[in-house]
Motif scaffolding. Structure first.
Motif, mmCIF file in Angstrom:
data_model
loop_
_atom_site.group_PDB
_atom_site.id
_atom_site.type_symbol
_atom_site.label_atom_id
_atom_site.label_comp_id
_atom_site.label_asym_id
_atom_site.label_seq_id
_atom_site.Cartn_x
_atom_site.Cartn_y
_atom_site.Cartn_z
ATOM 1 N N PHE A 1 -1.812 -2.609 -4.195
ATOM 2 C CA PHE A 1 -1.489 -3.529 -5.189
ATOM 3 C C PHE A 1 -0.969 -4.834 -4.589
ATOM 4 N N GLU A 2 -0.940 -6.141 -5.410
ATOM 5 C CA GLU A 2 -0.276 -7.487 -4.854
ATOM 6 C C GLU A 2 0.690 -7.740 -5.803
ATOM 7 N N GLU A 3 1.641 -8.441 -5.100
ATOM 8 C CA GLU A 3 2.789 -9.065 -5.905
ATOM 9 C C GLU A 3 2.966 -10.484 -5.453
ATOM 10 N N PHE A 4 3.317 -11.105 -6.528
ATOM 11 C CA PHE A 4 3.790 -12.530 -6.135
ATOM 12 C C PHE A 4 5.476 -12.306 -6.103
ATOM 13 N N GLN A 5 5.747 -12.803 -4.802
ATOM 14 C CA GLN A 5 7.336 -12.605 -4.886
ATOM 15 C C GLN A 5 7.688 -13.972 -3.813
ATOM 16 N N SER A 6 8.731 -14.251 -4.579
ATOM 17 C CA SER A 6 9.444 -15.463 -3.623
ATOM 18 C C SER A 6 9.858 -14.587 -2.121
ATOM 19 N N MET A 7 10.058 -15.475 -1.138
ATOM 20 C CA MET A 7 10.546 -14.944 0.040
ATOM 21 C C MET A 7 11.876 -14.295 -0.002
ATOM 22 N N LYS B 1 7.197 5.901 -1.729
ATOM 23 C CA LYS B 1 7.560 4.763 -1.126
ATOM 24 C C LYS B 1 6.119 4.113 -0.512
ATOM 25 N N THR B 2 6.345 2.712 -0.748
ATOM 26 C CA THR B 2 4.928 1.773 -0.412
ATOM 27 C C THR B 2 5.338 1.089 0.900
ATOM 28 N N ARG C 1 0.839 -1.224 -0.124
ATOM 29 C CA ARG C 1 -0.004 -0.099 -0.094
ATOM 30 C C ARG C 1 0.912 1.083 -0.011
ATOM 31 N N CYS C 2 0.690 2.361 -0.867
ATOM 32 C CA CYS C 2 1.469 3.424 -0.991
ATOM 33 C C CYS C 2 0.478 4.418 -0.157
ATOM 34 N N PRO C 3 1.135 4.828 1.025
ATOM 35 C CA PRO C 3 0.755 5.911 1.898
ATOM 36 C C PRO C 3 0.441 7.197 1.329
ATOM 37 N N THR C 4 1.267 7.433 0.126
ATOM 38 C CA THR C 4 1.206 8.745 -0.610
ATOM 39 C C THR C 4 -0.119 8.699 -1.260
ATOM 40 N N VAL D 1 8.728 1.060 -4.166
ATOM 41 C CA VAL D 1 8.398 2.117 -4.825
ATOM 42 C C VAL D 1 6.983 1.925 -5.412
ATOM 43 N N CYS D 2 6.154 2.901 -5.228
ATOM 44 C CA CYS D 2 4.990 2.936 -5.868
ATOM 45 C C CYS D 2 4.856 3.186 -7.222
ATOM 46 N N PRO D 3 4.143 2.085 -8.016
ATOM 47 C CA PRO D 3 4.261 2.223 -9.579
ATOM 48 C C PRO D 3 3.469 3.466 -9.985
ATOM 49 N N GLN D 4 2.484 3.864 -9.109
ATOM 50 C CA GLN D 4 1.713 5.160 -9.607
ATOM 51 C C GLN D 4 2.606 6.331 -9.433
#
Ligand SMILES: [Zn+2]
Length: 96
Positions: free
Chosen positions: A15-21, A35-36, A7-10, A28-31
């Motif tokens: 958004f969600e992301e599939f990521q490995s641990m 800072k997210t 979540r971007c507080p700005t 970085v917020c894509p929008q």
């Protein structure tokens, strides 16, 4: 692979992301390029179930009131004022 939620507080973008641990968290917020923040999600096991914490607490306020009531001790029963009136002088009626 866990899903990480960001979540971007700005700008409020979520958004969600599939990521490995092992992957670095997205910072970085894509929008807005701000800072997210990564939110806890997916299997973290943080559950906020109904809470019964306050049940015993709110009762105490009325209980306190009762306890504060002070018993005012009534004054020790003092003997009634000296009895009087038994020895009344009976004036003889003056005959006229
Ligand atoms: Zn943003």
């Amino acid at each position: 692979m866990p899903t990480y939620q960001y979540r971007c507080p700005t700008c409020g973008h979520e958004f969600e992301e599939f990521q490995s641990m092992t992957e670095d968290p997205i910072e970085v917020c894509p929008q807005c390029q701000g800072k997210t923040k990564r939110l806890i999600s997916g299997g973290a096991g943080v559950l906020f179930k109904g809470s019964g914490f306050y049940q015993t607490d709110y009762r105490s306020s009325s209980y306190k009131k009762d306890a504060q009531k002070e018993k005012s001790d009534s004054a020790a029963s003092s003997a009634a004022s000296s009895s009087s009136g038994s020895a009344a002088k009976s004036d003889a009626p003056k005959g006229k």
